[in-house]
Design an enzyme around this catalytic site. Structure first.
Site, mmCIF file in Angstrom:
data_model
loop_
_atom_site.group_PDB
_atom_site.id
_atom_site.type_symbol
_atom_site.label_atom_id
_atom_site.label_comp_id
_atom_site.label_asym_id
_atom_site.label_seq_id
_atom_site.Cartn_x
_atom_site.Cartn_y
_atom_site.Cartn_z
ATOM 1 N N TYR A 52 0.828 -1.203 0.000
ATOM 2 C CA TYR A 52 0.000 0.000 0.000
ATOM 3 C C TYR A 52 0.871 1.265 0.000
ATOM 4 O O TYR A 52 1.608 1.535 0.950
ATOM 5 C CB TYR A 52 -0.968 -0.002 1.187
ATOM 6 N N HIS A 111 -0.032 -11.981 0.330
ATOM 7 C CA HIS A 111 -1.053 -11.114 -0.276
ATOM 8 C C HIS A 111 -1.878 -11.828 -1.354
ATOM 9 O O HIS A 111 -3.077 -11.611 -1.482
ATOM 10 C CB HIS A 111 -0.378 -9.859 -0.853
HETATM 11 P P1 NAP Z 1 -14.186 -0.569 0.471
HETATM 12 O O1 NAP Z 1 -14.061 -0.668 1.936
HETATM 13 O O2 NAP Z 1 -14.985 -1.583 -0.256
HETATM 14 O O3 NAP Z 1 -14.746 0.893 0.047
HETATM 15 C C1 NAP Z 1 -14.090 2.057 0.438
HETATM 16 C C2 NAP Z 1 -14.891 3.241 -0.079
HETATM 17 O O4 NAP Z 1 -16.149 3.295 0.604
HETATM 18 C C3 NAP Z 1 -14.205 4.562 0.177
HETATM 19 O O5 NAP Z 1 -14.509 5.396 -0.918
HETATM 20 C C4 NAP Z 1 -14.866 5.065 1.444
HETATM 21 O O6 NAP Z 1 -14.869 6.473 1.534
HETATM 22 C C5 NAP Z 1 -16.264 4.556 1.252
HETATM 23 N N1 NAP Z 1 -16.958 4.334 2.534
HETATM 24 C C6 NAP Z 1 -16.461 3.679 3.613
HETATM 25 N N2 NAP Z 1 -17.380 3.621 4.584
HETATM 26 C C7 NAP Z 1 -18.476 4.275 4.119
HETATM 27 C C8 NAP Z 1 -19.748 4.551 4.668
HETATM 28 N N3 NAP Z 1 -20.085 4.122 5.885
HETATM 29 N N4 NAP Z 1 -20.634 5.264 3.922
HETATM 30 C C9 NAP Z 1 -20.299 5.683 2.662
HETATM 31 N N5 NAP Z 1 -19.113 5.421 2.084
HETATM 32 C C10 NAP Z 1 -18.201 4.728 2.802
HETATM 33 O O7 NAP Z 1 -12.736 -0.472 -0.204
HETATM 34 P P2 NAP Z 1 -11.356 -1.210 -0.218
HETATM 35 O O8 NAP Z 1 -10.367 -0.268 0.272
HETATM 36 O O9 NAP Z 1 -11.193 -1.805 -1.574
HETATM 37 O O10 NAP Z 1 -11.461 -2.470 0.772
HETATM 38 C C11 NAP Z 1 -11.282 -2.394 2.171
HETATM 39 C C12 NAP Z 1 -9.919 -2.918 2.615
HETATM 40 O O11 NAP Z 1 -9.737 -4.283 2.258
HETATM 41 C C13 NAP Z 1 -8.717 -2.237 1.939
HETATM 42 O O12 NAP Z 1 -8.534 -0.926 2.401
HETATM 43 C C14 NAP Z 1 -7.610 -3.206 2.267
HETATM 44 O O13 NAP Z 1 -7.154 -3.017 3.584
HETATM 45 C C15 NAP Z 1 -8.341 -4.533 2.078
HETATM 46 N N6 NAP Z 1 -8.102 -5.105 0.714
HETATM 47 C C16 NAP Z 1 -7.359 -6.247 0.612
HETATM 48 C C17 NAP Z 1 -7.108 -6.795 -0.641
HETATM 49 C C18 NAP Z 1 -6.303 -8.047 -0.750
HETATM 50 O O14 NAP Z 1 -5.913 -8.421 -1.876
HETATM 51 N N7 NAP Z 1 -6.036 -8.735 0.333
HETATM 52 C C19 NAP Z 1 -7.628 -6.191 -1.797
HETATM 53 C C20 NAP Z 1 -8.406 -5.045 -1.654
HETATM 54 C C21 NAP Z 1 -8.652 -4.516 -0.390
HETATM 55 P P3 NAP Z 1 -13.738 7.333 2.292
HETATM 56 O O15 NAP Z 1 -12.462 6.544 2.246
HETATM 57 O O16 NAP Z 1 -13.691 8.584 1.516
HETATM 58 O O17 NAP Z 1 -14.194 7.548 3.712
#
Ligand code: NAP
Length: 282
Positions: A52, A111
């Site tokens: 990240y 990962h």
């Molecule tokens: P996500 O959690 O699916 O979505 C994040 C988005 O939703 C951001 O734009 C955020 O806005 C918004 N959001 C969050 N809470 C909200 C709410 N209560 N109401 C309205 N909008 C909201 O995204 P992601 O980052 O893809 O997934 C989450 C985590 O999973 C990652 O950060 C990472 O740590 C992990 N991940 C792991 C892998 C892997 O390969 N292992 C891959 C992808 C992700 P703001 O940020 O502007 O507040």
């Protein structure tokens, strides 16, 4: 915040945690504040990775968030597959620990499956456990074949979790990965619970279903989605929020109670789709 036993670790971990992917692109102060508020509200499972921001998220965001409150946090980071040789994994872990300014991770993940032999990665993970540098280890983006291989190598009862893509429009893990992990007592951590921000629009037919269920509880559609995604005891979710109001909304989702009828309505609105045998990733 409700906690659940995190698979074989026996450690109680909050059902809703906090992701940090792409936070390097957000306002740094806002992201740090959102994560700190999230911690205050019990979302102490923090998910990060060396990938990240090429280490910047660990170094300039997560390190600051956990400073002085390391004991509260269930800290997870990940080694990139290209680093996941035996020596490479040990070195990558050292670098993450340095960036995070801590002496241990609570869980260290591969990962996604890569080209280094899994035996090497697992040998390094086990050494890191023996040295006290990681408390447990797990996998990410592993399908059933990869999980079976990992258990053949590590033996039963070693893999803490499998972190996989899981949101309302992407329920493929329910076909075989989730049941397999449940039988093996491996925690299933759903990532991108809001589709990486591509959430059903309120005016769409599917969005309207979420909104109507949410209204009945004085909740948000995002909270309804999170409750659905943690409806089984093996499941955890790690939404990412760089805005404090989003962190507050996500934390409060843990106490939302949906009825069996409401869960069934959500399942019918967002059907699983056919089993392609592929594990989707983001
Ligand atoms: P996500 O959690 O699916 O979505 C994040 C988005 O939703 C951001 O734009 C955020 O806005 C918004 N959001 C969050 N809470 C909200 C709410 N209560 N109401 C309205 N909008 C909201 O995204 P992601 O980052 O893809 O997934 C989450 C985590 O999973 C990652 O950060 C990472 O740590 C992990 N991940 C792991 C892998 C892997 O390969 N292992 C891959 C992808 C992700 P703001 O940020 O502007 O507040």
């Amino acid at each position: 915040m409700e906690k659940r036993v995190f698979g074989v670790t026996g450690v109680e971990v909050p059902v809703i945690g906090q992701g940090t992917w792409q936070m390097e692109n957000d306002d740094r102060g806002g992201a740090i504040r959102a994560l700190q508020v999230g911690l205050d509200l019990g979302m102490t499972h923090l998910d990060t990775a060396e990938l990240y921001g090429r280490g910047r998220v660990e170094e300039s965001i997560v390190a600051e968030v956990i400073a002085g409150r390391r004991e509260e946090v269930f800290l997870v980071s990940k080694v990139m597959p290209s680093h996941a040789s035996y020596e490479g994994t040990l070195r990558a872990c050292e670098r993450s620990l340095q960036r995070l300014k801590t002496d241990r991770l609570d869980c260290y993940l591969l990962h996604w499956p890569g080209s280094h032999p899994l035996e090497e990665t697992i040998r390094a993970f086990e050494e890191l456990v023996r040295d006290g540098k990681v408390r447990s280890w797990g996998l990410s983006n592993f399908g059933v074949d990869g999980l079976e291989e990992a258990v053949r190598i590590a033996g039963p009862g070693r893999i803490a979790c499998n972190q996989v893509l899981y949101h309302l429009e992407e329920r493929s893990i329910e076909h075989s990965v989730l049941p397999w992990c449940e039988r093996a007592n491996i925690a299933v951590v759903g990532y991108s619970p809001f589709g990486n921000g591509d959430f059903p629009r309120p005016e769409s037919p599917r969005g309207r279903v979420l909104t109507s269920i949410a209204k009945a509880h004085g909740a948000s559609p995002y909270q309804v989605a999170l409750q659905f995604l943690i409806r089984r005891p093996s499941l955890f979710a790690i939404p990412k929020a760089s805005h404090e109001e989003h962190a507050r909304d996500n934390a409060a989702a843990a106490s939302l109670k949906l009825s069996a009828e409401e869960l069934a309505r959500i399942a019918a609105t967002f059907p699983m789709g056919p089993d392609t045998g592929e594990l989707p990733v983001i």
